[in-house]
Each structure stands twice: as structure tokens, then as C-alpha cells.
Scaffold this active site. Structure first.
Site, short mmCIF file in Angstrom:
data_model
loop_
_atom_site.label_atom_id
_atom_site.label_comp_id
_atom_site.label_asym_id
_atom_site.label_seq_id
_atom_site.Cartn_x
_atom_site.Cartn_y
_atom_site.Cartn_z
N CYS A 77 0.85 -1.19 0.00
CA CYS A 77 0.00 0.00 0.00
C CYS A 77 0.89 1.24 0.00
O CYS A 77 1.88 1.29 -0.75
CB CYS A 77 -0.95 -0.08 1.19
SG CYS A 77 -2.42 0.95 1.10
N THR A 78 0.59 2.24 0.82
CA THR A 78 1.37 3.48 0.80
C THR A 78 2.71 3.34 1.53
O THR A 78 3.44 4.34 1.67
CB THR A 78 0.56 4.64 1.40
OG1 THR A 78 0.07 4.25 2.68
CG2 THR A 78 -0.60 5.01 0.50
#
Lengths: 238, 238
Positions: free
Chosen positions: A106-107
Site C-alpha cells: 500500500c502506501t
């Protein structure tokens, strides 16, 4: 071929306002690898709360961590507060230099980017943050899991399971990854279509985009600042 | 139609040697529901370790828990130690009597069975424990997620994500569940086939069966004892 007799050190960074599934998904897969120790690492030995309130507790500190074979960098809201945190960024730089693989979920990719380890790396992240990757010199690829040399990256949250099985196969072998997949009964059957922007209902996508707008504005401002620090030229129109 | 203005109380049981993903998967989905509080509940306010060592910390105790709209019962190795634990079983019985839904993941179904709430209920669990369900009077169904009245059950570990999205849709609506699915980018793409016994390579399946043999023998002995306590007649040949 990986040396199966070698004990593997796997370490995942935990932090306040992490998205807990970015860590617990890969933990589920990779803690099943034989002959492996899984470390949950933060600056201090204090519990942190994930973005939705789940309490996660480190098993060790950055300072006391062994050299890692696999460094795992999760994401979530709290990633934004670490984008200029030299303690975190230095840990990512130092460990990734020696690790066999670095795996962002993800981030978490944005944290790797801020650490300066993604220049020229083909990489993915959560769909809402995909356009930010090039600020770190990365080459964004529209894939659920991307593998480029030692860099493994997974798209949003649940892609961490797919990425972790790829990492298990790379660290050990396909057979081991398949056994883990069967024991976790990972033959997914989502009740709905539309788990990605390519397949989502337009109305649902627009609502999600609106929800991400404030955090994305903050992330863009941060990405611009980091690009400047890293000396990366961005053509924002391009 | 569910009343969207009603604040929902969701509670998941945590316990020593839980399989953490049975809890953290559903947490990820259901903690995103608007107007909801997610409780992580155990007998005492002490951290516990999952089967692979991850530390999970309760947010509240059984005794202080509010009446739940959704009771979540995860599984994992430690389930076996709770099959005659009257504190845990009474909590499941009491809460499930008032809850709108009870959601078991993996071998959490065996705990629900031991609590006596699965008589005549169509239900699923981890493939390795599926044959034990009838000891609790349940009707085993070969599905990844089963919904029968107020009972939602998910098969092994990762099926908790699919089950949680079904629960989200039941508690709120499809639209909300779809938004959560998109924000978690849940459009899975496992790197291998073979996440269920129906699709696994025979060699991989045999290795997994061998691995589960000891715990399954213990679970069968327990299931027989519980069946006797519940007054359920089993034709073991049938």
C-alpha cells in the site's frame, strides 16, 4: 536457489496510524515460513494504535534489529507523518541495502520513496496514491504486485497477501508458498466485483475519490517537498 | 432494511494462540463501517500472543462489553484450549442470543459449536476441521462463506475477508460494502492455484494433511466429548 538451511530474519516496520492489515496480512503468510524469525519493529518498545484503533506491539526496536533478509514496509494514514522522519528513513535505507528483498504494501511504497530507494524501480502502491510514485523517481506500474530486482511492492492493503505469497516463493520456493496458501485457505471469492478503480462502479469510485481527497492533497504536497530533497525533477503535467 | 442511524457495537473475541488473521482480516473490513465501534474482547485486559507470536491487546473485557450487534468468533490453535471454558462459552451464548449476527472465522466455528449455538445451523470452517462440525449438531456446507439466519461462517483464515464483506452488506448495505472493498483494493490475484483442498496439488495437500494430523486428533477427541455434553448423537461412520 535459496539456501533452505539459512535462518531468515524478516522485519516489518510498525508505526502509529499504520493500516494494520498492511502488516498483519504479510505476517500471516511469512510467519509460516520454516526456519524464520519475524520481527515487528518500531523506534521504541511501546504499543501503537492503527488508523482504526487496533493496538499493535513491537517485538523489537530499530536499534536492536538484526540485519534483515526481508524488510517489510507497510502503509496507512500514519505513513504521511514519517515522510521526513530521518530515524525511519535511515532504517529503511540501511536495512534495504543489505536485505535480499524489500517489500512495500500500500502506501508503504511512499515511505520507501522518501527513503530514496525507489529511483528507477518499477513499483506499485494503493490506487489512490499511484500518481505520487514518480515524485520519488519510481516507475509506476499498474499491477497488483510488482517485482523489480530486490523490490517487491503490493497495491492497496489486501494486495499484501498476494505480494507476501510471492515473497515466500522468492525467499524459499513455490512449494512452500503453495503449502502456506492452502493452510490459509486462500482461494478468495469476494462477494462483489469492483475491488479496483478499473472495475468499480463509477458512483462508488467517485465517493472513494472524494474520501481520499484531503489525505491526497497532503500527500502530494509532501511528495513535492521530498522530490526537491531528493533532487528529482517532476513534470507535473506529464 | 438496516437502520443506518443506529450505532453498531461489533465485538471480536481475542485469546492466546488465536490465528491473528481470523481477527485482523474482519477488523480491517468492519472497522471501516460508519457509525460503529469495534471491540477486541478477552477475559482480562492483558495482551495475548497469536499462534505465530504477534501480540494483540484487548480493548475491553467480556464483563464490560455492551450488547453486541455482531459477535465475531475467530479461530486458531488456541481455540482447542477454550472448548470447555465456561467463561468463553457463556459469553458466546449470551451475546449471540441478542446479537443480530454471529460471525465465525476458521475454527472459531468449533467454539460456537462448543457453546451449543450451532444445532441445525448450516455452517463452514477450515477445510481441515470440516468433518468435526456435525459433532456440534451443525450441518456442514462446503462453501467459503455460509449464511444461515443470524449465523455467518467463513472457511479457513483468509475467508474471513469474504465473510466480513458479506457481514458489512448485511449490517448496512451493499453500497457500503462495495466502498470498503474498493478502499481495501480487494480484487485478489493469488500467485498460485490450490488455495483449497479441491484445487490443491495432491502432494501439497498430503503434506498439509500430515501437518494438521496431531491437532486434528486432539480436536476430534474434544469434539466427541463436547457432543456427549451437548447430548448430540453422532454416527461416526456416516
Amino acid at each position: 536457489m535459496p539456501d533452505l538451511t539459512k535462518h531468515l530474519q524478516i522485519g516489518a516496520i510498525v508505526f502509529p496510524e499504520i493500516d494494520q492489515a498492511d502488516l498483519t496480512g504479510p505476517f500471516e503468510v511469512l510467519s509460516c515460513l520454516p526456519n524464520t524469525t519475524f520481527h515487528v519493529l518500531w523506534k521504541e518498545m511501546v504499543p501503537v494504535r492503527d488508523f482504526r484503533g487496533l493496538i499493535l506491539t513491537p517485538s523489537g526496536t530499530f536499534a536492536a534489529a538484526p540485519p534483515l533478509d526481508l524488510l517489510i514496509v507497510p502503509g496507512g494514514r500514519g505513513q504521511e507523518a514519517l515522510m521526513d522522519d530521518e530515524t525511519v528513513l535511515a532504517f529503511i535505507r540501511t536495512q534495504s541495502a543489505i536485505a535480499s528483498y524489500v517489500f512495500s504494501i500500500c502506501t508503504g511504497a511512499l515511505l520507501c520513496g522518501a527513503a530514496g530507494i525507489l529511483r528507477g524501480v518499477r513499483c506499485t502502491t494503493h490506487w489512490s496514491a499511484h500518481h505520487l510514485l514518480r515524485h520519488f523517481g519510481a516507475i509506476p506500474v499498474d499491477q497488483r504486485v510488482a517485482v523489480d530486482g530486490k523490490h517487491i511492492s503490493a497495491a492497496g492493503v489486501t494486495a499484501g497477501l498476494d505480494g507476501a505469497l510471492r515473497a515466500a516463493a522468492l525467499l524459499r520456493n513455490d512449494r512452500t508458498a503453495r503449502q502456506i496458501q492452502l493452510s490459509l485457505e486462500y482461494e478468495p471469492d469476494p462477494p462483489f466485483k469492483g475491488g479496483s478503480p478499473h472495475t468499480a462502479d463509477p458512483e462508488v469510485l467517485e465517493a472513494a475519490r472524494a474520501w481520499y481527497r484531503p489525505i491526497n492533497e497532503a500527500r502530494l504536497a509532501t511528495a513535492r517537498r521530498v522530490a526537491q530533497r531528493l533532487g528529482i525533477q517532476i513534470n507535473e503535467g506529464g
